[in-house]
Design a protein around this motif. Structure first.
Motif, short mmCIF file in Angstrom:
data_model
loop_
_atom_site.label_atom_id
_atom_site.label_comp_id
_atom_site.label_asym_id
_atom_site.label_seq_id
_atom_site.Cartn_x
_atom_site.Cartn_y
_atom_site.Cartn_z
N LEU A 20 -45.45 50.17 -49.20
CA LEU A 20 -44.21 49.79 -48.69
C LEU A 20 -44.58 48.47 -47.44
O LEU A 20 -43.78 47.55 -47.41
N LEU A 21 -45.42 48.57 -46.65
CA LEU A 21 -45.93 47.50 -45.75
C LEU A 21 -46.29 46.30 -46.55
O LEU A 21 -45.65 44.94 -46.04
N ASP A 22 -47.09 46.36 -47.62
CA ASP A 22 -47.26 45.24 -48.48
C ASP A 22 -46.00 44.37 -48.93
O ASP A 22 -46.03 43.32 -48.85
N ALA A 58 -40.67 31.33 -45.47
CA ALA A 58 -40.85 29.93 -46.00
C ALA A 58 -39.58 29.19 -46.50
O ALA A 58 -39.26 27.99 -46.72
N ALA A 59 -38.74 30.30 -47.12
CA ALA A 59 -37.54 29.60 -47.79
C ALA A 59 -36.49 29.24 -46.52
O ALA A 59 -35.88 28.13 -46.55
N TRP A 60 -36.34 29.98 -45.45
CA TRP A 60 -35.57 29.62 -44.33
C TRP A 60 -36.08 28.32 -43.62
O TRP A 60 -35.40 27.52 -43.10
N PHE A 66 -37.95 44.53 -48.83
CA PHE A 66 -39.00 44.66 -49.68
C PHE A 66 -39.18 43.72 -50.91
O PHE A 66 -37.97 43.72 -51.50
N ALA A 67 -40.15 43.11 -51.17
CA ALA A 67 -40.21 42.11 -52.19
C ALA A 67 -40.42 42.53 -53.69
O ALA A 67 -41.37 43.18 -54.05
N PRO A 68 -39.41 42.35 -54.58
CA PRO A 68 -39.61 42.89 -55.88
C PRO A 68 -40.71 42.00 -56.54
O PRO A 68 -40.83 41.01 -56.38
N HIS A 115 -44.47 40.85 -47.99
CA HIS A 115 -44.36 39.77 -48.92
C HIS A 115 -42.85 39.18 -48.93
O HIS A 115 -42.78 37.99 -48.98
N GLN A 116 -42.02 40.16 -48.39
CA GLN A 116 -40.69 39.79 -48.46
C GLN A 116 -40.55 38.90 -47.41
O GLN A 116 -39.65 37.86 -47.45
N MET A 117 -41.14 39.12 -46.19
CA MET A 117 -40.97 38.22 -44.95
C MET A 117 -41.69 36.98 -45.12
O MET A 117 -41.06 36.07 -44.91
#
Length: 356
Positions: A191-193, A204-206, A174-176, A197-199
């Protein structure tokens, strides 16, 4: 001749009570005018906003004292002590987290009163801090009166199923960030939002990652990012910490990082690590195991994820705290041991009260 003298004295005595009462009245008027003036520049002063309406965000745990001090620092209110006295004796409540709508013409007193009742909030502010754990996030949602609880009170296995997330362990997913939701929004939606966001951050970074990294997949990169997040609070150090851990993995060294040990201890951790703790094997003890732990250990922010996938290119494989903020990074054991001794000297100096 005596009678005129007595009548004259009687006249003088009759004026005294009238003069005293007049003086008290004047004093009372001055006091009332002073109080009115104080109120007009503090409590009854129009709260300054831009436009017809403005939203004010109140953080979870923020106090009236801190809020009033911030207003005074920004020159939005005068005589903050008056506002604090009013709050203490007239509001009798705490500042409630949320997003409040201030309309043009509202007084400072009205704004203070409005923020004592969460029902007055227009939106709910959800603050997720980098480095906090999934457990802390769930506790935050459980305690939030403006969140509709549909999944946070379920056992973890049932929560995973209800959310439909393709991971058995929810840590780190989960994205801070700071989020705003309508009052009464469901915990599942929140939680799904945060998960999506974290994914998005991770994908993008991967996709733009540096070459030759020692990760089998992006989940391992997220695990590394969570360790980096727990090791330093300084943004400039994130790539340096990432570089140390990446090179350790590449060279077959153990990570030997305390935050993983603490995470693996769970409730047994009471604020201090011992040598026995470092020697006791768990699935997360990177002093006793090789490679990465099986899952993330915290919620990693976007910058930590970027660092995990773009580590620095130095030769450093050690780092230790300086004792004054930040870390010393070194490339060999001799320099590292010297940095450790410097750190211990700083601690001893602080303990004795001397200047490090």
């Amino acid at each position: 001749m005596a009678q005129p003298v007595k009548r004259k004295a009687a006249k003088k005595q009759s004026k005294a009570p009238f003069s005293k009462g007049k003086g008290l009245l004047v004093i009372l008027l001055i006091v009332l005018m002073g109080l009115f003036w104080i109120g007009s520049i503090s409590l009854w002063k129009t709260y300054p906003i831009q436009g017809e309406r403005q939203l004010i965000s109140v953080n979870n745990g923020e106090t009236y004292t801190r809020f009033i001090d911030s207003l005074a620092k920004e020159n939005k209110v005068k005589l903050p002590i008056v506002l604090k006295i009013y709050q203490k004796f007239m509001i009798h409540d705490s500042l409630k987290a949320g997003v409040y709508e201030v309309r043009r013409g509202m007084s400072v007193r009205q704004v203070l009163n409005m923020m004592s009742n969460a029902e007055n909030a227009q939106m709910n502010r959800i603050l997720v801090i980098e480095g906090t754990t999934f457990k802390q996030l769930i506790e935050r949602l459980q305690q939030d009166p403006l969140v509709d609880k549909t999944v946070v009170n379920l056992p973890t296995s049932e929560m995973v199923q209800a959310l439909g997330i393709p991971y058995a362990h929810l840590e780190g997913l989960f994205a801070p960030n700071t989020y705003f939701y309508n009052k009464g929004e469901s915990d599942k939606k929140i939680l799904l939002d945060l998960y999506h966001h974290q994914m998005e951050n991770l994908d993008a970074a991967w996709a733009a990652r540096a070459p030759n990294l020692p990760y089998k997949n992006k989940y391992e990169a997220l695990t590394m990012a969570s360790i980096i997040e727990k090791e330093t609070s300084l943004d400039k150090e994130l790539p340096q910490v990432a570089g140390v851990f990446v090179r350790r993995l590449q060279q077959g060294m153990r990570l030997q990082t305390d935050p993983t040990v603490i995470y693996g201890m769970g409730e047994r951790y009471q604020g201090k690590l011992t040598k026995d703790d470092l020697r006791t094997p768990t699935a997360y003890n990177t002093y006793t195991m090789a490679g990465l732990p099986p899952t993330p250990i915290a919620l990693a922010g976007k910058k930590a994820i970027q660092a995990a996938l773009h580590p620095d290119q130095s030769n450093n494989i050690y780092f230790v705290a300086t004792g004054n903020g930040g870390h010393t990074f070194t490339a060999n054991l001799e320099d590292h041991n010297r940095a450790v001794q410097q750190y211990l000297a700083v601690l001893r100096a602080k303990k004795s009260g001397a200047t490090p």
